[in-house]
Design a protein around this motif. Structure first.
Motif, mmCIF file in Angstrom:
data_model
loop_
_atom_site.group_PDB
_atom_site.id
_atom_site.type_symbol
_atom_site.label_atom_id
_atom_site.label_comp_id
_atom_site.label_asym_id
_atom_site.label_seq_id
_atom_site.Cartn_x
_atom_site.Cartn_y
_atom_site.Cartn_z
ATOM 1 N N THR A 7 1.121 -1.166 -0.347
ATOM 2 C CA THR A 7 -0.129 -0.104 0.185
ATOM 3 C C THR A 7 1.345 1.024 -0.020
ATOM 4 O O THR A 7 2.371 1.462 -0.119
ATOM 5 N N CYS A 8 0.556 2.051 0.650
ATOM 6 C CA CYS A 8 1.367 3.792 0.536
ATOM 7 C C CYS A 8 1.038 4.485 1.719
ATOM 8 O O CYS A 8 0.358 3.507 2.206
ATOM 9 N N GLU A 9 1.782 5.785 2.067
ATOM 10 C CA GLU A 9 1.469 6.674 3.400
ATOM 11 C C GLU A 9 0.169 6.488 3.394
ATOM 12 O O GLU A 9 -0.422 6.581 4.609
ATOM 13 N N GLU A 38 -0.005 -8.548 5.823
ATOM 14 C CA GLU A 38 0.848 -7.617 6.189
ATOM 15 C C GLU A 38 0.897 -6.183 5.229
ATOM 16 O O GLU A 38 1.465 -6.516 5.170
ATOM 17 N N PRO A 39 -0.164 -4.957 5.778
ATOM 18 C CA PRO A 39 -0.206 -3.998 5.141
ATOM 19 C C PRO A 39 1.481 -3.734 4.739
ATOM 20 O O PRO A 39 1.419 -3.011 6.397
ATOM 21 N N ARG A 40 2.003 -3.567 4.193
ATOM 22 C CA ARG A 40 3.391 -2.670 4.154
ATOM 23 C C ARG A 40 3.641 -1.697 2.526
ATOM 24 O O ARG A 40 3.184 -1.752 1.511
ATOM 25 N N VAL A 41 3.900 -0.297 3.388
ATOM 26 C CA VAL A 41 4.551 0.455 2.579
ATOM 27 C C VAL A 41 5.115 0.340 1.640
ATOM 28 O O VAL A 41 6.941 0.200 2.222
ATOM 29 N N TRP A 42 4.718 0.409 0.514
ATOM 30 C CA TRP A 42 6.497 0.593 -0.765
ATOM 31 C C TRP A 42 7.374 0.835 -0.233
ATOM 32 O O TRP A 42 8.082 0.937 -0.867
ATOM 33 N N THR A 43 7.167 2.513 -0.196
ATOM 34 C CA THR A 43 8.279 2.633 -0.168
ATOM 35 C C THR A 43 9.758 3.049 1.121
ATOM 36 O O THR A 43 10.305 4.058 1.285
ATOM 37 N N ASN A 44 8.586 2.415 2.618
ATOM 38 C CA ASN A 44 9.341 2.248 3.372
ATOM 39 C C ASN A 44 10.390 1.327 3.214
ATOM 40 O O ASN A 44 10.698 -0.064 3.243
ATOM 41 N N PRO A 45 11.811 1.847 3.678
ATOM 42 C CA PRO A 45 13.004 1.121 3.179
ATOM 43 C C PRO A 45 13.085 0.070 4.292
ATOM 44 O O PRO A 45 14.511 -0.830 4.271
ATOM 45 N N ALA A 46 12.545 -0.270 5.937
ATOM 46 C CA ALA A 46 13.207 -1.245 6.529
ATOM 47 C C ALA A 46 12.440 -2.291 6.797
ATOM 48 O O ALA A 46 12.505 -3.256 7.250
ATOM 49 N N LYS A 58 -1.557 -3.664 -3.659
ATOM 50 C CA LYS A 58 -2.728 -3.463 -3.813
ATOM 51 C C LYS A 58 -3.368 -2.199 -3.584
ATOM 52 O O LYS A 58 -3.939 -1.906 -4.602
ATOM 53 N N SER A 59 -2.431 -1.481 -3.388
ATOM 54 C CA SER A 59 -2.684 0.045 -3.401
ATOM 55 C C SER A 59 -1.357 1.460 -3.444
ATOM 56 O O SER A 59 -1.760 1.476 -2.471
ATOM 57 N N PRO A 60 -0.633 0.749 -3.836
ATOM 58 C CA PRO A 60 0.354 1.699 -4.295
ATOM 59 C C PRO A 60 -0.096 3.229 -4.820
ATOM 60 O O PRO A 60 0.797 3.422 -5.708
ATOM 61 N N TRP A 61 -1.318 4.164 -4.369
ATOM 62 C CA TRP A 61 -1.707 4.769 -4.725
ATOM 63 C C TRP A 61 -1.084 6.205 -4.662
ATOM 64 O O TRP A 61 -1.977 7.340 -5.859
ATOM 65 N N ASP A 62 0.466 6.339 -4.428
ATOM 66 C CA ASP A 62 0.861 6.898 -4.751
ATOM 67 C C ASP A 62 2.187 7.372 -6.246
ATOM 68 O O ASP A 62 2.963 8.283 -5.852
ATOM 69 N N TYR A 63 2.083 6.309 -6.932
ATOM 70 C CA TYR A 63 3.852 5.546 -7.358
ATOM 71 C C TYR A 63 3.465 6.850 -8.578
ATOM 72 O O TYR A 63 4.536 7.174 -8.817
ATOM 73 N N GLU A 267 -2.713 -1.361 -9.560
ATOM 74 C CA GLU A 267 -3.894 -1.263 -8.361
ATOM 75 C C GLU A 267 -5.370 -0.071 -7.957
ATOM 76 O O GLU A 267 -5.794 0.075 -7.496
ATOM 77 N N PRO A 268 -5.731 -1.651 -9.224
ATOM 78 C CA PRO A 268 -6.607 -1.003 -9.339
ATOM 79 C C PRO A 268 -8.047 -1.619 -8.200
ATOM 80 O O PRO A 268 -7.686 -2.466 -7.255
ATOM 81 N N PHE A 269 -9.300 -0.147 -8.128
ATOM 82 C CA PHE A 269 -10.291 -1.131 -7.053
ATOM 83 C C PHE A 269 -11.010 -1.065 -7.637
ATOM 84 O O PHE A 269 -11.530 -1.897 -9.006
ATOM 85 N N LEU A 270 -11.021 -2.916 -6.902
ATOM 86 C CA LEU A 270 -11.248 -3.757 -7.381
ATOM 87 C C LEU A 270 -13.344 -4.538 -7.481
ATOM 88 O O LEU A 270 -13.488 -5.392 -7.694
ATOM 89 N N TYR A 271 -13.461 -3.853 -6.730
ATOM 90 C CA TYR A 271 -15.104 -3.742 -6.407
ATOM 91 C C TYR A 271 -15.847 -5.049 -5.373
ATOM 92 O O TYR A 271 -16.444 -5.536 -5.361
#
Length: 290
Positions: A7-9, A38-46, A58-63, A267-271
């Motif tokens: 996901t994203c932030e 576990e939700p994980r933010v793609w920009t988190n280097p840790a 799923k939802s990296p909606w800031d890519y 990362e589409p919304f899948l309804y």
């Protein structure tokens, strides 16, 4: 399975009070089936991506706001050798809307499109002539959530040309004729899991708008996919979504044929709340691909 749900932030700007949070819906269901999610933010280097059996995008909606960083992340994931769904190579191809040219060359009917390269000279009036339309839709080649997307009439072109020129200084754009079917009927979204058809919705814009996103006031109506649209979408999925956990075909019914607007593989919304059995079909596809 031990699953990282990418996901994203922040998802707040894409929320709507009448639409259930889809990430939570999916996470809760998969956990109920015995999976660790576990939700994980793609920009988190840790994040240690190698801890997971599969990394589900799923939802990296800031890519699209940081696309170079996103491409680097995809390359990193490939170097690590993690199992990623959808596959990193497919995601990268789908991130820039020039993928539509590849599909058109393979015989898929897409909305007629003119491509505007970053920094190129722009004469808006010429676009109306080239596309044979009195109203155009302008959008970035890398975008999502209707960012920097607007409709343009001939009457507005002189006023908005400086704005578009400024936007074009920073990125590529595409221009398409406005599709009247959007306001007359709506935009069809056919959703697939593991290459198999799952369900369909018809999205409609709010009065006076052309954007169908639910967080912009658009409507969502669960519908059975018309047979002719289903046949066309089935063929698209078979040819252009290999190895994909999910896919969404967006298009309009133009004189009895599917006119493709987008093939959504990132990362589409899948309804997922719009039909019975969607979550079970999602999980079945996930287990089959893993």
């Amino acid at each position: 399975m031990n699953i990282a749900l990418v996901t994203c932030e922040s998802l707040a700007q894409y929320a709507a009070p009448n639409v259930e949070d889809e990430d939570s819906l999916l996470t809760n269901y998969l956990r109920q089936q015995g999976h660790s999610v576990e939700p994980r933010v793609w920009t988190n280097p840790a994040v240690d991506w190698l801890r997971y059996d599969v990394v589900v995008v799923k939802s990296p909606w800031d890519y699209f706001d940081r696309v170079d960083e996103f491409y680097q992340w995809l390359a990193h994931m490939q170097q690590l050798g993690v199992r990623m769904l959808n596959p990193a190579a497919v995601v990268r191809w789908n991130a820039n809307k020039k993928y539509l040219l590849d599909m058109e060359r393979e015989g898929v009917r897409i909305v007629p499109t003119q491509w505007l390269t970053r920094g190129s000279e722009l004469v808006v009036e010429d676009l109306f002539e080239q596309l044979g339309s009195e109203q155009l839709v302008v959008k970035p080649a890398v975008s999502g959530g209707a960012k920097n997307t607007f409709a343009l009439t001939r009457q507005e072109s002189a006023i908005r040309q400086p704005e578009l020129r400024e936007l074009l200084r920073h990125e590529d754009f595409l221009v398409q004729p406005f599709q009247p079917e959007i306001q007359a009927e709506g935009e069809w979204s056919l959703i697939y899991f593991g290459g198999e058809y799952s369900h369909c919705v018809l999205k409609t814009p709010k009065s006076g708008d052309f954007r169908v996103q639910h967080y912009l006031g658009g409507g969502i109506e669960p519908r059975e996919a018309p047979a002719h649209l289903r046949r066309a979408a089935d063929n698209i999925i078979k040819r252009f979504a290999p190895g994909c956990l999910y896919a969404r075909v967006d298009g309009v019914d133009a004189a009895g044929q599917l006119l493709l607007m987008e093939l959504e593989l990132i990362e589409p919304f899948l309804y997922l709340a719009s039909a019975e059995g969607t979550l079970a079909r999602y999980e079945a596809a996930l287990k089959q691909l893993c």
